[in-house]
Design an enzyme around this catalytic site. Sequence first.
Site, PDB file in Angstrom:
ATOM      1  N   GLU A  18      -0.611   4.266   7.024  1.00 39.31           N
ATOM      2  CA  GLU A  18      -1.821   5.009   6.647  1.00 39.31           C
ATOM      3  C   GLU A  18      -2.829   4.091   5.956  1.00 39.31           C
ATOM      4  O   GLU A  18      -2.544   2.948   5.634  1.00 39.31           O
ATOM      5  CB  GLU A  18      -1.463   6.153   5.687  1.00 39.31           C
ATOM      6  CG  GLU A  18      -1.367   7.527   6.335  1.00 39.31           C
ATOM      7  CD  GLU A  18      -2.733   8.146   6.611  1.00 39.31           C
ATOM      8  OE1 GLU A  18      -3.749   7.431   6.464  1.00 39.31           O
ATOM      9  OE2 GLU A  18      -2.778   9.332   6.983  1.00 39.31           O
ATOM     10  N   ARG A 101       2.544  14.250  -4.295  1.00 38.39           N
ATOM     11  CA  ARG A 101       2.154  12.848  -4.143  1.00 38.39           C
ATOM     12  C   ARG A 101       0.667  12.777  -3.838  1.00 38.39           C
ATOM     13  O   ARG A 101       0.004  13.813  -3.692  1.00 38.39           O
ATOM     14  CB  ARG A 101       2.954  12.181  -3.015  1.00 38.39           C
ATOM     15  CG  ARG A 101       2.639  12.700  -1.600  1.00 38.39           C
ATOM     16  CD  ARG A 101       3.307  11.815  -0.569  1.00 38.39           C
ATOM     17  NE  ARG A 101       3.140  12.241   0.803  1.00 38.39           N
ATOM     18  CZ  ARG A 101       2.102  11.952   1.583  1.00 38.39           C
ATOM     19  NH1 ARG A 101       1.080  11.269   1.098  1.00 38.39           N
ATOM     20  NH2 ARG A 101       2.058  12.370   2.846  1.00 38.39           N
ATOM     21  N   ASN A 103      -2.515  11.265  -1.313  1.00 38.29           N
ATOM     22  CA  ASN A 103      -2.707  11.042   0.118  1.00 38.29           C
ATOM     23  C   ASN A 103      -4.168  10.748   0.420  1.00 38.29           C
ATOM     24  O   ASN A 103      -5.020  11.607   0.219  1.00 38.29           O
ATOM     25  CB  ASN A 103      -2.277  12.280   0.913  1.00 38.29           C
ATOM     26  CG  ASN A 103      -2.218  12.029   2.404  1.00 38.29           C
ATOM     27  OD1 ASN A 103      -1.361  11.290   2.867  1.00 38.29           O
ATOM     28  ND2 ASN A 103      -3.116  12.640   3.164  1.00 38.29           N
ATOM     29  N   ASP A 199      -6.800  13.603  11.023  1.00 34.28           N
ATOM     30  CA  ASP A 199      -6.162  12.860   9.937  1.00 34.28           C
ATOM     31  C   ASP A 199      -7.192  11.947   9.280  1.00 34.28           C
ATOM     32  O   ASP A 199      -8.251  12.395   8.883  1.00 34.28           O
ATOM     33  CB  ASP A 199      -4.955  12.094  10.487  1.00 34.28           C
ATOM     34  CG  ASP A 199      -3.897  11.799   9.447  1.00 34.28           C
ATOM     35  OD1 ASP A 199      -4.254  11.391   8.335  1.00 34.28           O
ATOM     36  OD2 ASP A 199      -2.701  11.961   9.734  1.00 34.28           O
TER      37      ASP A 199
END
Length: 294
Positions: A18, A101, A103, A199
């Site tokens: 990512e 978390r 992102n 995404d």
Amino acid sequence: MKTHTSHLVFDTRSILGEGPVWDWKRQSLFWVDIEGNRLYRYHLTSSQTNHWDFDGMLGAAVPTEDGGMLLALENGLAIFDFESEKLTHYPVLGNTDPMMRYNDGKVDPNGRFWIGSMHKNVAPKTGNLYRIDADWNVSLHIPETTISNGMAWTGDQKTFFYIDTATYQVWRFAYNNDLGTIENKKEAFAIPKSFGGADGMAIDVEDKLWIAHWGGHCVRRWDPDTGKVLEQVEVDAPHVTSCCFGGKNLDTLYITSARSGLTAEQLKKHPKSGGLFMYKPEVVGTPINYFKNS
């Protein structure tokens, strides 16, 4: 619509590759393996690749003005010094929930860091989008997000685009660069579910959006004013996670992918999943901004 094909650069087999970012000062590409707790670096001139491992998931990494790297670690923000390989933790966005978390994070035109949080099991509306200033003050700008993802600012610094993957929409906000605020949320366009989830995202010099599609085997170039797909870059991996413009002239699109969530059959069919891919488009990108931490 034009269709192109990307090719594999590094077969890293990342669990969840990512957040690629092109550090034009170092002429280096950085990206993370979120679930592999790893930061990668590819130096263009020497063609050398190296990596660093950390404790806990690494949601995002962005270069700082003073030469370090701001990391959105699972337990909070830290600055990584490449020479000493030491971490300096900061008491902001500290996280003690083992199911949460960070992102995807980006630096805005004025050097502020924007970062989203999310639940590891993708529980709906449990995350937020935050902004961190040079003095480490934190402000909340979009509450109750699910999978905080792609962010981009237009060349005139008046529009901010944002993706919450779970909504299958790309959102447009009016952006005030002096104040670092967003307002007037509107849908720029919707993403057909058959395309795969939206995404990570990059923006080119024409203010067109390059969006990686999780489950879509590709990156698509979208016109945010019309909602039309202009180009498609096929990737030999089902889960395409993000992209950025890099290279000396910002003329290369680097694309990350993931193995996470794929079946054994899918991995056998697409063994390059988790690798770093590239494609040379006909348009160039815009240089990143560095986090102002001093």
